[in-house]
Each structure stands twice: as structure tokens, then as C-alpha cells.
Design a protein around this motif. Structure first.
Motif, PDB file in Angstrom:
ATOM      1  N   UNK A  59       0.859  -1.189   0.000  1.00 29.22           N
ATOM      2  CA  UNK A  59       0.000   0.000   0.000  1.00 29.22           C
ATOM      3  C   UNK A  59       0.890   1.233   0.000  1.00 29.22           C
ATOM      4  N   UNK A  60       0.350   2.301  -0.565  1.00 33.68           N
ATOM      5  CA  UNK A  60       1.114   3.541  -0.637  1.00 33.68           C
ATOM      6  C   UNK A  60       0.167   4.703  -0.849  1.00 33.68           C
ATOM      7  N   UNK A  61       0.672   5.895  -0.584  1.00 34.30           N
ATOM      8  CA  UNK A  61      -0.040   7.133  -0.920  1.00 34.30           C
ATOM      9  C   UNK A  61       0.913   8.036  -1.668  1.00 34.30           C
ATOM     10  N   UNK A  62       0.360   8.944  -2.456  1.00 35.28           N
ATOM     11  CA  UNK A  62       1.201   9.858  -3.207  1.00 35.28           C
ATOM     12  C   UNK A  62       0.416  10.640  -4.227  1.00 35.28           C
ATOM     13  N   UNK A  63       1.124  11.129  -5.236  1.00 32.56           N
ATOM     14  CA  UNK A  63       0.547  12.000  -6.257  1.00 32.56           C
ATOM     15  C   UNK A  63       0.748  11.386  -7.631  1.00 32.56           C
ATOM     16  N   UNK A  64      -0.297  11.364  -8.432  1.00 33.81           N
ATOM     17  CA  UNK A  64      -0.195  10.815  -9.788  1.00 33.81           C
ATOM     18  C   UNK A  64       0.718  11.701 -10.627  1.00 33.81           C
ATOM     19  N   UNK A  65       1.725  11.073 -11.257  1.00 36.30           N
ATOM     20  CA  UNK A  65       2.663  11.827 -12.083  1.00 36.30           C
ATOM     21  C   UNK A  65       2.567  11.465 -13.566  1.00 36.30           C
ATOM     22  N   UNK A  66       1.914  10.366 -13.896  1.00 31.64           N
ATOM     23  CA  UNK A  66       1.735   9.970 -15.299  1.00 31.64           C
ATOM     24  C   UNK A  66       0.524   9.051 -15.390  1.00 31.64           C
ATOM     25  N   UNK A  70      -6.157   4.494 -21.894  1.00 34.70           N
ATOM     26  CA  UNK A  70      -7.401   3.885 -21.420  1.00 34.70           C
ATOM     27  C   UNK A  70      -7.678   4.184 -19.944  1.00 34.70           C
ATOM     28  N   UNK A  71      -7.116   5.272 -19.430  1.00 31.28           N
ATOM     29  CA  UNK A  71      -7.375   5.678 -18.053  1.00 31.28           C
ATOM     30  C   UNK A  71      -8.290   6.893 -18.073  1.00 31.28           C
ATOM     31  N   UNK A  72      -9.378   6.809 -17.350  1.00 33.35           N
ATOM     32  CA  UNK A  72     -10.288   7.947 -17.224  1.00 33.35           C
ATOM     33  C   UNK A  72     -10.615   8.165 -15.760  1.00 33.35           C
ATOM     34  N   UNK A  73     -10.945   9.375 -15.415  1.00 35.11           N
ATOM     35  CA  UNK A  73     -11.329   9.695 -14.053  1.00 35.11           C
ATOM     36  C   UNK A  73     -10.183  10.068 -13.137  1.00 35.11           C
ATOM     37  N   UNK A  74      -8.961   9.948 -13.631  1.00 33.67           N
ATOM     38  CA  UNK A  74      -7.782  10.302 -12.836  1.00 33.67           C
ATOM     39  C   UNK A  74      -6.865  11.167 -13.674  1.00 33.67           C
ATOM     40  N   UNK A  75      -6.194  12.128 -13.021  1.00 34.56           N
ATOM     41  CA  UNK A  75      -5.348  13.067 -13.743  1.00 34.56           C
ATOM     42  C   UNK A  75      -4.026  13.258 -13.015  1.00 34.56           C
ATOM     43  N   UNK A  76      -3.023  13.711 -13.763  1.00 31.43           N
ATOM     44  CA  UNK A  76      -1.746  14.071 -13.152  1.00 31.43           C
ATOM     45  C   UNK A  76      -1.997  15.138 -12.086  1.00 31.43           C
ATOM     46  N   UNK A  77      -1.400  14.943 -10.929  1.00 30.40           N
ATOM     47  CA  UNK A  77      -1.576  15.875  -9.815  1.00 30.40           C
ATOM     48  C   UNK A  77      -2.576  15.421  -8.769  1.00 30.40           C
ATOM     49  N   UNK A  78      -3.390  14.409  -9.083  1.00 29.15           N
ATOM     50  CA  UNK A  78      -4.349  13.901  -8.094  1.00 29.15           C
ATOM     51  C   UNK A  78      -3.613  13.240  -6.935  1.00 29.15           C
ATOM     52  N   UNK A  79      -4.065  13.532  -5.724  1.00 26.84           N
ATOM     53  CA  UNK A  79      -3.530  12.858  -4.544  1.00 26.84           C
ATOM     54  C   UNK A  79      -4.349  11.604  -4.285  1.00 26.84           C
ATOM     55  N   UNK A  80      -3.657  10.466  -4.135  1.00 28.05           N
ATOM     56  CA  UNK A  80      -4.330   9.168  -4.057  1.00 28.05           C
ATOM     57  C   UNK A  80      -3.654   8.290  -3.019  1.00 28.05           C
ATOM     58  N   UNK A  81      -4.349   7.218  -2.662  1.00 30.65           N
ATOM     59  CA  UNK A  81      -3.717   6.092  -1.978  1.00 30.65           C
ATOM     60  C   UNK A  81      -4.110   4.847  -2.752  1.00 30.65           C
ATOM     61  N   UNK A  82      -3.370   3.770  -2.566  1.00 31.71           N
ATOM     62  CA  UNK A  82      -3.561   2.623  -3.452  1.00 31.71           C
ATOM     63  C   UNK A  82      -3.273   1.314  -2.747  1.00 31.71           C
ATOM     64  N   UNK A  83      -4.057   0.325  -3.109  1.00 35.58           N
ATOM     65  CA  UNK A  83      -3.818  -1.058  -2.729  1.00 35.58           C
ATOM     66  C   UNK A  83      -2.902  -1.675  -3.777  1.00 35.58           C
TER      67      UNK A  83
END
Length: 321
Positions: A59-66, A70-83
Motif C-alpha cells: 500500500x502507498x499514498x502519493x501523487x499521480x505523475x503519469x 485507457x485511463x479515465x477519471x484520474x489526472x496528473x496531480x491527483x492525490x491518491x492512496x492505493x492497494x
């Protein structure tokens, strides 16, 4: 990028940056959760699933950089966490979009790393599998762990009663603060006897496995559900089928890491349910990440020692950046 791949020495090495493949995003990691699965993997007892990164970290948290195709709903700069199936102990990680979660409102980016594994584990096992209902009694083994502290809060918020086991009064006191009402010191008390005084547990969330199997069945209420998610106490136990049948009870074994990304019983389904049902409780303040300690990536050895000591209450995190 700097990362810690699978080995016993937890050395930081330079690896190529991950690429944003179709259906995935690249997250610049702010923090990663440390889990017992990492310690087991380090000992050679829990290898990553086929195709998963051999870098530690579920698991991790961070910021989308790329963002991949076929990816929609997420953009560079979004703050996220992930499984993750692996890869969190690194400066960057590639994440399938189905395993991304927004950072809940009111939670800082580093603290968000304490949420994905515990929240998805608890939602999957206590709610979706154990079908815990308001007014029922949930027994949590390891109540002061990351999973235990989250499960206690979630069950309490859902209107269930909570019993926990832990090894000393300090840990049990913290569990009480989080909503547990039946406090069992497993070093001096038999949890099955204590639960019998309360009519038995409707759901048991068990990280121990074989060692507790017989006592867990005794501790169940009629119609109870024992959900086993760990094997710290061994993999082979003796089951009294007569006792199980007499209670019309069930024993269920589950895992999260090896589930498919999408489809029935997938990580995508669990992530969706977690965001829909747990995130509002976090944003309202009814559930909060419980963080024991944080360490820098280059001090991962100390982070593992802290978790393995059994003294931690809540999550241990690694920070980057």
C-alpha cells in the motif's frame, strides 16, 4: 528510482522508473505502509503473485505523475492512496486504476498510506464476507494491530459490539478508546471462556490460524462466522466438525493480495465498496487512521523491527520525499 526489492537485507537500490502502461497510473510515493506480509515475504514465506513487482510494499499514498492509455477519471496531480500487489517501498509505483482510491477529506497525504490495506481487508472480511450486522458481536484477534484498530472503529461505527484480544492492559486501553467494550488479555485469559459469558461472537476476525482454531469455534455464537486471514499460529489445525455443525457456524479462509484485479471477488470490487462505505465514515471522523510510528525509507530495517516487536499500536509507515 530508489526502491527496496525483495531480499533479506532491505538494501535501497536504483531501479528503472515504472512506465504508465495502459490501464495504470504512476504514483510518486509520499508514504508506504509496512505490513506483516512484508516481513513474511522477506523471510521467503510469502512470495509476490505472478507478474507483481518484487519490490516490497502492499500500500502507498502519493501523487499521480503519469497516466497510461485507457485511463479515465484520474489526472496528473491527483492525490491518491492505493492497494498494491507489491512495489510500495519505492519512489514511484505503477498502479492499476481499479486499485486507486482518493485520499479521504481531512486525511493528510502521508497518513493516507495507513488506509488501503487495512480498510480493504476489513471491508472484505468483516462486512462483505462476515456480514457483520448492527447489534452483533465481533471478536478481533490482535485488536491493537493496524487491522484491529481499523476493524474496531468500523464495527463500532456500524453499530456492532466489539471484543478484542491483546497482550497487555496498555494495548487494551487503546482498544477501549477506539470503541472496543470486551477487553481480553490473551496472556492471562481464555478468550473462548470470556466470549461464552457474552453469548459468543457472531463474527471472529482471526490472524492466528491453526493455534486458535478449536477455541475460535468454541467462541462462536450460533450461526457465527469465523473468518481466518492469517497464519501466525500455524497452518494445520484440528477442527471439531460436530461442534461446528451444532452451532450451524462457518469457517472461511480468505486472502487479498492474490485476488484478481477485476471481476467477481476482485480487488476492484473491494476497493469500490471500501470507498463507498468506509470513506464517508473517515470523512465524518467516525473512523481514523491509527499510526504508531513513521520511518524514512532508508530506515526500513527499523520499521520492520518495530512492527515485528509486537509493541506497535496501529500502523507503521515509511516516508519518502
Amino acid at each position: 528510482m530508489r526502491a527496496i526489492p525483495e531480499s533479506q537485507s532491505l538494501d535501497i537500490v536504483d531501479l528503472p522508473d515504472p512506465e504508465p502502461a495502459p490501464g495504470k497510473v504512476i504514483v510518486d510515493v509520499a508514504a508506504a505502509g509496512v505490513n506483516r506480509a512484508d516481513i513474511m515475504q522477506r523471510a521467503g514465506k510469502y512470495p509476490p503473485p505472478p507478474g507483481a513487482s518484487n519490490v516490497f510494499g502492499l500500500e502507498a499514498s502519493g501523487t499521480i505523475s503519469a497516466v497510461g492509455d485507457d485511463v479515465s477519471g484520474w489526472s496528473v496531480g491527483d492525490e491518491v492512496c492505493a492497494l498494491l500487489a507489491g512495489g510500495g517501498y519505492a519512489e514511484k509505483v505503477a498502479v492499476p486504476v481499479a486499485q486507486l482510491m482518493p485520499v479521504p477529506r481531512g486525511v493528510d497525504l502521508v497518513s493516507a498510506a495507513a488506509l488501503p490495506e487495512v480498510s480493504c481487508t476489513v471491508m472484505s472480511n468483516v462486512v462483505l464476507t462476515g456480514h457483520l450486522a448492527p447489534g452483533e458481536l465481533l471478536l478481533i484477534h490482535g485488536g491493537s494491530s493496524g487491522i484491529g484498530t481499523h476493524a474496531t472503529q468500523l464495527a463500532h461505527a456500524l453499530g456492532a459490539r466489539v471484543a478484542v484480544t491483546a497482550r497487555n492492559q496498555a494495548k487494551l486501553g487503546r482498544c477501549r478508546e477506539l470503541g472496543a467494550e470486551i477487553l481480553i488479555d490473551y496472556t492471562t485469559q481464555d478468550f473462548d471462556a470470556v466470549l461464552a459469558e457474552h453469548g459468543g461472537a457472531d463474527v471472529i476476525l482471526d490472524i492466528i490460524g491453526a493455534k486458535y482454531l478449536g477455541a475460535n469455534v468454541k467462541a462462536l455464537a450460533p450461526g457465527g462466522r469465523l473468518v481466518i486471514i492469517g497464519m501466525q499460529g500455524g497452518v494445520k489445525g484440528e477442527l471439531n466438525i460436530g461442534a461446528l455443525m451444532a452451532k450451524r457456524a462457518s469457517v472461511i479462509g480468505t486472502t487479498l493480495r492474490a485476488r484478481p484485479v477485476t471481476g467477481p471477488g476482485s480487488k476492484a470490487m473491494i476497493v469500490t465498496e471500501t470507498v463507498a462505505r468506509t470513506w464517508p465514515l473517515i470523512e465524518s471522523g467516525d473512523v481514523a487512521p491509527v499510526i504508531d510510528s513513521t520511518f524514512r525509507l532508508d530506515d526500513a530495517e527499523a520499521a520492520h523491527e518495530r512492527l515485528n516487536s509486537g509493541d506497535a499500536v496501529g500502523k507503521v509507515l515509511l516516508t519518502l520525499g
